[in-house]
Motif scaffolding. Structure first.
Motif, mmCIF file in Angstrom:
data_model
loop_
_atom_site.group_PDB
_atom_site.id
_atom_site.type_symbol
_atom_site.label_atom_id
_atom_site.label_comp_id
_atom_site.label_asym_id
_atom_site.label_seq_id
_atom_site.Cartn_x
_atom_site.Cartn_y
_atom_site.Cartn_z
ATOM 1 N N ALA A 71 1.492 9.218 -4.599
ATOM 2 C CA ALA A 71 1.124 7.819 -4.340
ATOM 3 C C ALA A 71 0.543 7.186 -5.597
ATOM 4 O O ALA A 71 0.897 6.060 -5.966
ATOM 5 C CB ALA A 71 0.134 7.740 -3.182
ATOM 6 N N GLY A 72 -0.324 7.917 -6.280
ATOM 7 C CA GLY A 72 -0.941 7.400 -7.504
ATOM 8 C C GLY A 72 0.068 7.175 -8.612
ATOM 9 O O GLY A 72 0.053 6.134 -9.285
ATOM 10 N N ASP B 175 0.858 -1.181 0.000
ATOM 11 C CA ASP B 175 0.000 0.000 0.000
ATOM 12 C C ASP B 175 0.897 1.235 0.000
ATOM 13 O O ASP B 175 1.860 1.309 0.773
ATOM 14 C CB ASP B 175 -0.904 0.029 1.236
ATOM 15 N N ASN C 145 1.183 8.928 0.455
ATOM 16 C CA ASN C 145 1.978 10.107 0.124
ATOM 17 C C ASN C 145 2.139 11.013 1.336
ATOM 18 O O ASN C 145 1.197 11.665 1.764
ATOM 19 C CB ASN C 145 1.319 10.892 -1.017
ATOM 20 N N ASN D 69 -3.001 2.466 -4.231
ATOM 21 C CA ASN D 69 -2.894 3.879 -3.873
ATOM 22 C C ASN D 69 -3.778 4.161 -2.667
ATOM 23 O O ASN D 69 -4.998 4.081 -2.755
ATOM 24 C CB ASN D 69 -3.308 4.731 -5.075
ATOM 25 N N LYS D 70 -3.165 4.512 -1.547
ATOM 26 C CA LYS D 70 -3.909 4.824 -0.330
ATOM 27 C C LYS D 70 -3.918 6.326 -0.041
ATOM 28 O O LYS D 70 -4.160 6.761 1.083
ATOM 29 C CB LYS D 70 -3.307 4.074 0.861
ATOM 30 N N THR E 99 3.222 6.667 -8.306
ATOM 31 C CA THR E 99 4.128 5.579 -7.934
ATOM 32 C C THR E 99 3.479 4.223 -8.174
ATOM 33 O O THR E 99 4.123 3.290 -8.682
ATOM 34 C CB THR E 99 4.544 5.707 -6.454
ATOM 35 N N VAL E 100 2.211 4.096 -7.824
ATOM 36 C CA VAL E 100 1.489 2.841 -8.075
ATOM 37 C C VAL E 100 1.421 2.556 -9.572
ATOM 38 O O VAL E 100 1.621 1.412 -10.018
ATOM 39 C CB VAL E 100 0.074 2.898 -7.460
ATOM 40 N N THR E 101 1.161 3.590 -10.370
ATOM 41 C CA THR E 101 1.132 3.409 -11.832
ATOM 42 C C THR E 101 2.478 2.919 -12.339
ATOM 43 O O THR E 101 2.557 2.007 -13.176
ATOM 44 C CB THR E 101 0.777 4.751 -12.517
#
Length: 465
Positions: free
Chosen positions: A360-361, A349, A352, A378-379, A363-365
């Motif tokens: 955060a978004g 998880d 940011n 993305n949390k 990085t998840v992508t």
């Protein structure tokens, strides 16, 4: 160059009212820091423009130039003030110049559109761009945000070198360059005024006559000037110190956050803590522009550039590389020793806690699309801001943690192992801190400088070739 003078003279001898009236300032808004100094590293962008101001400068630079970013050095002072890295940025670097805002005299703000690909030197002067635009361009390239800028023009070079009583230089061969009005014998000389400017401007006298060879000469010159500034003859001569302080503040244009003598003195006191032997000059790693059949411009070396930028972002010294390399390798080896989970088996998880919106978004992508970590989520924002990136994991998730650490370049200090094993589908928790500069950018730089990146020490005299 002027900021080096300030760093060694203004802090030693200041007549506030006189010097305050000398300093010109530009408000760069959020491109820089509002604080004079911080507890962390200090990054100062030194800009030498090609503006033809001052008597006798008609023969230099580009006729009609508004003042482009001709000579550029990102000066990084370490958090512990023991060392500094001065990275020269080629004027002919092709790069993206991001959109930037400039403050007008009436207090209004004007947005200057960005350019997808342009010479770095046009980040200043072109289309109304001010030094704040150059600062944003540097941050866009390196991930290092300049705190302040200091800018000088041709006339400043002449005034400063005259004020210091000349700068010692060494030529490997005799120089006779009519274009830059430069004539010097082989061996040691002392230059000031017009001769000093000619030395810093010449392209035809050294190496393969490129801007990259000119940068090497500029670095050698600056190293010599720093040594002259810190010599006992200068530091114990009040008259000479005042002359230097007056010339330096007259020569400088700075951001509004440091636009008075007291603030400059505060900044100077921090900079002057660095021993000359621990100031290292490097040039941004570049390669010929592959888009040009006969390259006349350059682009950032995608491998060496990223490594050097990561070192600067993580505050890794180039002068203590061997010691830090050994220590860092030991910690990193222990951290990564052992089996690593396959990317598809890494469950994390992402929160940011840094300064970049949507980190955060993004990085998840990046994890899912570039690294194959499909079980990343993305949390959104962390409950509170974090200075450093951390990865929390359970003992039975160590193989996943090692895999993620390798992907993101996490330092050993970022790894936070708990005491109880995870249950079921429980995920690790990655909290991005202020040290996170973007998806795909290593959190910590390598302990060793990239192979082939030339370095010059400020305490060593070298003859220009």
């Amino acid at each position: 160059m002027a900021f080096v003078v300030v760093g060694t003279s203004v802090g030693a001898y200041v007549v506030y009212q006189k010097l305050n009236g000398n300093i010109d300032a530009i408000d760069v808004g959020d491109a820089g820091s509002k604080s004079v100094v911080t507890d962390g590293p200090i990054n100062i962008l030194v800009i030498g423009t090609d503006k033809r101001t001052g008597k006798g400068n008609e023969g230099y630079g580009d006729k009609g130039s508004m003042g482009h970013a001709d000579t550029n050095i990102l000066f990084h002072v370490s958090e512990d003030r023991t060392n500094a890295t001065a990275m020269s940025i080629p004027r002919d670097l092709m790069t993206e110049i991001p959109e930037c805002e400039t403050k007008q005299q009436d207090g209004s703000t004007t947005a200057i559109p960005g350019t997808a690909s342009a010479r770095f030197n046009t980040s200043l002067g072109q289309n109304g761009r001010d030094p704040g635009c150059t600062m944003k361009t540097v941050e866009n390239i390196t991930g290092v945000k300049p705190d302040h800028f200091m800018m000088v023009d041709f006339n400043a070079v002449k005034e400063l070198t005259t004020a210091v009583g000349g700068v010692k230089v060494c030529m490997a061969k005799p120089i006779d360059d009519p274009k830059s009005h430069l004539k010097l014998p082989q061996g040691e000389s002392k230059v000031q005024g017009e001769e000093a400017l000619g030395l810093l401007r010449t392209r035809d006298s050294f190496g393969n006559r490129s801007d990259l060879d000119r940068i090497k000469v500029q670095q050698q010159f600056l190293g010599s000037m720093i040594r002259e500034m810190k010599s006992s003859d200068t530091l114990t001569n009040p008259k000479k110190l005042y002359k230097l302080a007056d010339a330096a503040t007259n020569a400088l244009t700075v951001d509004s956050a440091i636009a008075d003598a007291k603030k400059l003195m505060t900044l100077a006191q921090e900079i002057s803590k660095v021993d000359t032997k621990n100031i290292t000059f490097v040039t941004m790693p570049v390669i010929d522009n592959p888009a040009e059949p006969k390259p006349v411009t350059v682009v950032v070396d995608p491998t060496k550039g990223d490594q050097l930028f990561a070192m600067m972002r993580s505050d890794t010294s180039l002068t203590e590389v061997k010691q830090k390399e050994k220590a860092a390798k030991s910690k990193q080896a222990a951290l990564l020793k052992g089996p690593k989970a396959a990317p598809a088996d890494v469950r994390v998880d992402v929160l940011n806690g840094g300064e970049i919106p949507g980190a955060a978004g993004s990085t998840v992508t990046w994890l899912q699309n570039e690294q194959g970590v499909l079980k990343s989520a993305n949390k959104a924002n962390a409950p509170e801001k974090a200075d450093k990136t951390t990865l929390e994991y359970a003992p039975n998730q160590a193989d996943q943690a090692r895999a993620l650490a390798e992907m993101m370049g996490l330092p050993a200090t970022a790894m936070k192992q708990g005491t109880a094993d995870a249950e079921g589908l429980e995920a690790m928790v990655l909290t991005l801190g202020a040290d996170f500069k973007g998806a795909g950018q290593l959190i910590t730089g390598p302990a060793k400088a990239p192979e082939g990146v030339e370095q010059a020490r400020a305490d060593k005299a070298v003859c220009a070739k």
